[in-house]
Design an enzyme around this catalytic site. Structure first.
Site, short mmCIF file in Angstrom:
data_model
loop_
_atom_site.label_atom_id
_atom_site.label_comp_id
_atom_site.label_asym_id
_atom_site.label_seq_id
_atom_site.Cartn_x
_atom_site.Cartn_y
_atom_site.Cartn_z
N GLU A 1 0.81 -1.22 0.00
CA GLU A 1 0.00 0.00 0.00
C GLU A 1 0.84 1.26 0.00
O GLU A 1 0.34 2.37 -0.16
CB GLU A 1 -0.90 0.02 1.26
CG GLU A 1 -2.03 -0.99 1.25
CD GLU A 1 -1.64 -2.34 1.81
OE1 GLU A 1 -0.43 -2.66 1.79
OE2 GLU A 1 -2.52 -3.08 2.25
N LYS B 1 -1.35 -11.01 23.71
CA LYS B 1 -1.77 -10.22 24.87
C LYS B 1 -1.74 -11.11 26.10
O LYS B 1 -2.53 -12.02 26.24
CB LYS B 1 -3.17 -9.66 24.64
CG LYS B 1 -3.31 -8.30 25.24
CD LYS B 1 -4.37 -7.47 24.59
CE LYS B 1 -4.27 -6.06 25.17
NZ LYS B 1 -5.39 -5.23 24.86
P1 AMP Z 1 3.73 -6.47 1.90
O1 AMP Z 1 2.60 -5.56 1.62
O2 AMP Z 1 3.49 -7.87 1.42
O3 AMP Z 1 5.02 -5.92 1.42
O4 AMP Z 1 3.83 -6.61 3.46
C1 AMP Z 1 4.00 -5.50 4.29
C2 AMP Z 1 4.17 -5.95 5.72
O5 AMP Z 1 5.40 -6.66 5.86
C3 AMP Z 1 4.30 -4.81 6.69
O6 AMP Z 1 3.04 -4.26 7.03
C4 AMP Z 1 4.99 -5.49 7.86
O7 AMP Z 1 4.08 -6.21 8.66
C5 AMP Z 1 5.92 -6.46 7.17
N1 AMP Z 1 7.25 -5.86 7.10
C6 AMP Z 1 7.80 -5.21 6.06
N2 AMP Z 1 9.05 -4.79 6.35
C7 AMP Z 1 9.29 -5.18 7.64
C8 AMP Z 1 10.39 -5.03 8.55
N3 AMP Z 1 11.52 -4.43 8.19
N4 AMP Z 1 10.23 -5.55 9.80
C9 AMP Z 1 9.10 -6.18 10.17
N5 AMP Z 1 8.05 -6.36 9.36
C10 AMP Z 1 8.13 -5.86 8.11
#
Ligand code: AMP
Length: 544
Positions: free
Chosen positions: A331, A441
């Site tokens: 997004e 939680k």
């Molecule tokens: P996507 O839209 O498939 O790229 O997924 C996005 C999600 O990946 C984010 O909202 C996070 O939950 C996770 N994410 C992306 N980068 C990181 C990061 N450096 N550390 C932890 N979670 C991440």
């Protein structure tokens, strides 16, 4: 008073025109299904892109029509990006790792008219084609010699589609807010949702990406995007790299192959590689086993999931590679943060710097961040308070494709709710503690599953770790640690629990440890916690 500056629309075709003039000799190297080492220059790429644009205009498409791609990272896929988007259509990149039903769903939701596919996905498309009747034709990304037999409607090979087309093309000018690309989230719950990028958002995001404190991209770089072109535009690399004229190496179907990646890095003098932690695990494991060291790679941008400290150390200490963690989402085009040191931090003790690098990083200019509590009140940047992470900016989606606000993803004051829970410290470094849905939680307090996982994975006998909350009669939920052991290694539950001593708060210690052979992943390589929670729904934690 309005400024007196030209209102030049920010269109992706302007990147092509610039790169064609300034960097015609720069190379693009690809592994493809029909060629283990394809190599050509920017000039040849753009000539073929213009031929493809001419061919597309003959397919009877209207402006704004969606043309899909189902392909790995290679030069033909890059040509599609620019030919489709540049001529006013929308390039819909499909993730081939989704389930066939999900692929059919998004093809129909996007109303794709034509699909460009790698030969290896032809059987998959044949299987679902009766459910996607509105698709008018398929272009198989190969030549006539290696064109597979297929029942797909109006199937034609890519090379025969463009051969004979003129190599000049007038890129049309239109409003910069016109859509250029479409990518669906690989939602773990519910149907995938479409994110529709505009020319303007794509160019602004690409500008932001090249900055020194973000990807630090320049003409002197050679970039290996192991992050797929079907996943959030490979983090903007097709635009940022061409903007500066960097050499590009596309790994094709070899994305998860540590040995192949190692050779690409060394043989092509790659300076910057980008990908999710899982692919780097494969690379580091190969290098370790083969007793090899990386000599050329200078830095790697890792994101998409939390980066364990052990990985940052291994890159740094064994290979001299600097890790920059990034965070973002489909997004968000996707860049939101990048982890580079601030002035004065370069001299920090190494251990402190490594600890800092495990955070997701600082908000980059153009993407504002805030954390809020359950009532929507902003929380302090003290590194302790955690809350829902919200963002806003020119490359953040304002809605999902055809959902008209029904996803309820935005606040009344115009921020996008990321679904992540985070802390932000005094220096502005953000750290993800969990997805909102994955938060554990315990007795009214939140436990960060990501921090427990990162601590567990640093144990030499652990290959992969996942932590979920399991029902507990007294504390509501307690953490359960699920582990895949590293090949040829052993560790007991007691040894594993002792590993946490002094590393995390005592009340965060998992209540139990289970060893498994497999941990389920989503199509973009993230741990599928929904599935794990189902699998362990009736798990009884030890009492006492
Ligand atoms: P996507 O839209 O498939 O790229 O997924 C996005 C999600 O990946 C984010 O909202 C996070 O939950 C996770 N994410 C992306 N980068 C990181 C990061 N450096 N550390 C932890 N979670 C991440």
């Amino acid at each position: 008073m309005r400024g007196l500056m030209m209102d030049t629309p920010l269109l992706i075709s302007s990147i092509l025109r610039h790169a064609d003039l300034h960097f015609p000799d720069r190379e693009i190297v690809s592994v493809t299904a029909d060629n283990p080492q394809h190599r050509y220059t920017y000039a040849e790429c753009f000539r073929r892109t213009r031929q493809l644009a001419n061919a597309l205009d003959k397919l009877g498409l209207s402006q704004g029509d969606r043309v899909a791609t189902l392909a790995w990272n290679d030069y033909r896929h890059l040509e599609c990006y620019y030919a489709i988007g540049g001529s006013g259509y929308v390039c819909h990149t499909i993730n081939p790792r989704l389930f066939p039903e999900q692929i059919a769903f998004i093809i129909n939701h996007a109303e794709d008219k034509w699909i460009f596919t790698d030969p290896m996905f032809v059987p998959l498309l044949e299987k679902i084609s009766e459910h996607t009747p509105q698709v008018e034709g398929y272009v198989v990304m190969t030549d006539d010699k290696t064109m597979p037999e297929t029942s797909l409607k109006n199937a034609v090979s890519y090379e025969s589609l463009i051969s004979g087309e003129r190599s000049d093309y007038m890129w049309p000018e239109f409003d910069e807010n016109v859509a250029v690309a479409l990518c669906y989230t690989s939602g773990t719950t519910g149907d995938p949702k479409g994110v529709l990028y505009s020319h303007r958002s794509t160019i602004l995001h690409a500008y932001a990406g090249v900055a020194p404190d973000v990807l630090n991209l320049s003409n002197r770089d050679c970039v290996l995007p192991v992050v797929p072109l079907f996943h959030v535009n490979a983090w903007g690399i097709p635009y940022s790299a061409l903007m500066v004229g960097a050499k590009i190496v596309f790994p094709g179907p070899k994305m998860g192959d540590g040995e192949a990646l190692f050779h690409m890095l060394e043989d092509e003098d790659v300076t910057l590689a980008l990908g999710v932690p899982t692919v780097w695990l494969a690379l580091l494991q190969y290098a370790d086993k083969a007793g090899k060291r990386m000599h050329k790679l200078q830095r790697t941008v890792i994101g998409g999931a939390a980066v364990p400290e052990s990985m940052i150390r291994e890159f740094g200490e064994k290979h001299g590679v600097v890790v920059c963690q990034g965070w973002g989402m489909t997004e968000m085009s996707p860049l939101g943060t990048a982890n580079t040191p601030k002035a004065g931090m370069e001299s920090m003790p190494r251990d402190e710097l490594y600890a800092l690098q495990t955070k997701a990083g600082r908000g980059i200019f153009g993407c504002e961040l805030r954390i809020v509590d359950d009532e929507g009140q902003e929380l302090p940047w003290d590194g302790v308070a955690y809350g829902a992470l919200q963002v806003r900016g020119a490359w953040i989606c304002s809605d999902y494709f055809k959902l008209e606000g029904s996803a309820e993803s935005h606040t009344d004051d115009g921020w996008f709710d990321t679904g992540d829970v985070a802390t932000i410290d005094e220096n502005g470094y953000m750290a993800i503690t969990d997805r909102t849905k994955d938060v554990i939680k315990s007795g009214g307090e939140w436990i960060s599953s990501i921090e427990i996982e990162n601590t567990a994975i640093a144990h030499p006998a652990v290959q992969e770790a996942a932590v979920i909350g399991v029902a507990h009669p007294k504390w509501t939920e307690r953490p359960l640690l699920i582990i895949i052991k590293a090949e040829g290694q052993d560790v007991s539950k007691e040894e594993m629990l002792a590993w946490f001593d002094g590393k995390i708060a005592k009340w965060w210690y998992p209540d139990d440890v289970v060893f498994v052979d497999e941990i389920p992943h989503t199509a973009t390589g993230k741990i599928k916690k929904v599935e794990l929670r189902k699998q362990f729904a009736n798990y009884e934690l030890p009492t006492g």
